[in-house]
Design a protein around this motif. Structure first.
Motif, mmCIF file in Angstrom:
data_model
loop_
_atom_site.group_PDB
_atom_site.id
_atom_site.type_symbol
_atom_site.label_atom_id
_atom_site.label_comp_id
_atom_site.label_asym_id
_atom_site.label_seq_id
_atom_site.Cartn_x
_atom_site.Cartn_y
_atom_site.Cartn_z
ATOM 1 N N MET A 5 58.038 80.721 2.917
ATOM 2 C CA MET A 5 58.088 80.332 1.509
ATOM 3 C C MET A 5 56.911 80.953 0.775
ATOM 4 O O MET A 5 55.771 80.823 1.186
ATOM 5 N N THR A 6 57.157 81.656 -0.294
ATOM 6 C CA THR A 6 56.079 82.229 -1.085
ATOM 7 C C THR A 6 55.663 81.238 -2.160
ATOM 8 O O THR A 6 56.378 80.278 -2.465
ATOM 9 N N ALA A 7 54.497 81.473 -2.752
ATOM 10 C CA ALA A 7 54.034 80.602 -3.826
ATOM 11 C C ALA A 7 55.017 80.612 -4.981
ATOM 12 O O ALA A 7 55.283 79.588 -5.610
ATOM 13 N N ASP A 8 55.584 81.777 -5.285
ATOM 14 C CA ASP A 8 56.507 81.879 -6.408
ATOM 15 C C ASP A 8 57.783 81.089 -6.135
ATOM 16 O O ASP A 8 58.282 80.370 -7.006
ATOM 17 N N ASP A 9 58.308 81.196 -4.905
ATOM 18 C CA ASP A 9 59.526 80.471 -4.555
ATOM 19 C C ASP A 9 59.305 78.969 -4.659
ATOM 20 O O ASP A 9 60.176 78.226 -5.122
ATOM 21 N N ALA A 10 58.163 78.515 -4.181
ATOM 22 C CA ALA A 10 57.911 77.083 -4.085
ATOM 23 C C ALA A 10 57.725 76.430 -5.440
ATOM 24 O O ALA A 10 57.836 75.216 -5.566
ATOM 25 N N ARG A 11 57.429 77.206 -6.470
ATOM 26 C CA ARG A 11 57.197 76.632 -7.789
ATOM 27 C C ARG A 11 58.451 75.994 -8.359
ATOM 28 O O ARG A 11 58.393 75.043 -9.126
ATOM 29 N N TRP A 12 59.612 76.503 -8.004
ATOM 30 C CA TRP A 12 60.837 76.010 -8.601
ATOM 31 C C TRP A 12 61.142 74.609 -8.088
ATOM 32 O O TRP A 12 61.164 74.337 -6.910
ATOM 33 N N ALA B 13 49.440 84.984 -4.871
ATOM 34 C CA ALA B 13 50.334 84.370 -5.847
ATOM 35 C C ALA B 13 49.744 83.068 -6.376
ATOM 36 O O ALA B 13 49.862 82.758 -7.571
ATOM 37 N N ASP B 14 49.112 82.302 -5.508
ATOM 38 C CA ASP B 14 48.465 81.064 -5.945
ATOM 39 C C ASP B 14 47.333 81.371 -6.917
ATOM 40 O O ASP B 14 47.174 80.690 -7.938
ATOM 41 N N TYR B 15 46.547 82.392 -6.615
ATOM 42 C CA TYR B 15 45.461 82.805 -7.501
ATOM 43 C C TYR B 15 45.997 83.134 -8.896
ATOM 44 O O TYR B 15 45.407 82.746 -9.913
ATOM 45 N N LEU B 16 47.133 83.809 -8.951
ATOM 46 C CA LEU B 16 47.708 84.239 -10.231
ATOM 47 C C LEU B 16 48.357 83.095 -11.007
ATOM 48 O O LEU B 16 48.637 83.254 -12.204
ATOM 49 N N THR C 8 47.105 80.618 -12.198
ATOM 50 C CA THR C 8 46.248 80.265 -13.336
ATOM 51 C C THR C 8 46.788 80.852 -14.634
ATOM 52 O O THR C 8 46.719 80.221 -15.694
ATOM 53 N N ASN C 9 47.320 82.057 -14.574
ATOM 54 C CA ASN C 9 47.799 82.707 -15.795
ATOM 55 C C ASN C 9 48.964 81.951 -16.420
ATOM 56 O O ASN C 9 49.126 81.968 -17.649
ATOM 57 N N ASP C 10 49.757 81.284 -15.602
ATOM 58 C CA ASP C 10 50.847 80.462 -16.128
ATOM 59 C C ASP C 10 50.336 79.102 -16.579
ATOM 60 O O ASP C 10 50.669 78.639 -17.675
ATOM 61 N N ARG C 11 49.541 78.466 -15.737
ATOM 62 C CA ARG C 11 49.128 77.088 -16.008
ATOM 63 C C ARG C 11 48.247 76.978 -17.244
ATOM 64 O O ARG C 11 48.318 75.990 -17.971
ATOM 65 N N THR D 95 45.822 77.346 -23.181
ATOM 66 C CA THR D 95 44.379 77.376 -23.440
ATOM 67 C C THR D 95 43.912 78.797 -23.733
ATOM 68 O O THR D 95 43.113 79.035 -24.647
ATOM 69 N N ARG D 96 44.412 79.760 -22.964
ATOM 70 C CA ARG D 96 44.030 81.157 -23.174
ATOM 71 C C ARG D 96 44.450 81.623 -24.571
ATOM 72 O O ARG D 96 43.663 82.252 -25.295
ATOM 73 N N ASP D 97 45.662 81.287 -24.970
ATOM 74 C CA ASP D 97 46.136 81.683 -26.300
ATOM 75 C C ASP D 97 45.291 81.042 -27.400
ATOM 76 O O ASP D 97 45.000 81.670 -28.425
#
Length: 257
Positions: free
Chosen positions: A1-8, A176-179, A181-184, A188-190
């Motif tokens: 299972m990848t980090a991306d898969d597990a997010r769903w 993938a877990d490190y990245l 942050t860009n979604d979460r 705040t970034r915007d």
């Protein structure tokens, strides 16, 4: 299972006042050998400017220690809200100096600054001392622990990547877990980039953007420096951070179900 898969379809504890708060073990991460990680052991976050209900949520998770990686100036500017039942500990690591963004001439300089910060996680003795203290404390803990910096992106992201590495999580999942942050923390970034546009001009936004994202080039710069300085990431953990084989095994046991 990848980090991306597990997010769903994930069900995670989320905080309204700390958008990058999350479980270090992700939504169902496993080791490269397929072993599941234990949820709710270690938590990571951006700065804890918490609403009362969010502080109560952290207390309900049984968190007994909050490790703050921010500089003294950052702490004094925005002190953490107290988490009931948790001891606050300062393990300072210098990140992006306050106001440094305004001094950057262009995006290329911003990227180079970020690369240097991650290399400094390896070469700077004070940073190594703080990271070693934090990770050793996590390894020897018996209750849920939380660590954070300002954005929960660089210093926090580095520690989380090291912890997952020790647990035996595959590199692609760590990345993938490190990245994530860009979604979460996109909102705040915007918001902050909007303030840059408002106060410094829209033409300055591209210069600030590299300092406000998690980029694999930054993570790789730190990891490559670890190999250059200590022969391997494990060598950095052992000889740079002072984490003995027993401590690393204790950390792994905390994480692997």
């Amino acid at each position: 299972m990848t980090a991306d898969d597990a997010r769903w379809g994930e069900e995670l504890t989320r905080l309204a006042s700390a958008d990058n708060f999350r479980d270090v073990t992700g939504p169902g991460y496993r080791t490269a050998a397929g072993e599941p990680l234990t949820a709710g052991v270690f938590w990571r976050s951006n700065e804890l400017q918490l609403l009362d209900e969010d502080a109560a949520t952290l207390a309900s998770l049984g968190i007994t220690a909050v490790f703050d990686l921010r500089s003294t100036d950052e702490v004094e500017a925005h002190p953490d809200v107290e988490v009931p039942g948790a001891t606050w500990r300062h393990v300072e690591v210098v990140g992006i100096p306050p106001g440094a963004g305004a001094q950057l001439p262009d995006a290329a300089a911003a990227v180079e600054t970020m690369l240097d910060i991650y290399r400094g996680f390896v070469t700077d003795a004070d940073a190594r001392r703080s990271f070693g203290t934090l990770i050793a404390s996590l390894a020897t803990s018996s209750t849920p622990q939380l660590f954070h910096c300002t954005a929960g992106k660089d210093r926090t992201g580095w520690v989380a990547a090291l912890v997952l590495h020790v647990a035996g999580v595959a590199d692609d999942v760590v990345e993938a877990d490190y990245l994530l942050t860009n979604d979460r923390s996109a909102g705040t970034r915007d918001k902050y980039l909007g303030l840059v546009a408002e106060h410094l001009g829209a033409d300055r936004v591209p210069t600030f953007e590299p300092t406000m994202v998690a980029d694999l080039a930054y993570l790789h710069a730190g990891l490559e420096q670890a190999v250059a300085s200590y022969g391997s990431v494990d060598g950095y953990l052992r000889d740079g951070l002072g984490l003995t084989d027993d401590l690393r095994e204790a950390l792994r046991r905390r994480l692997v179900a």
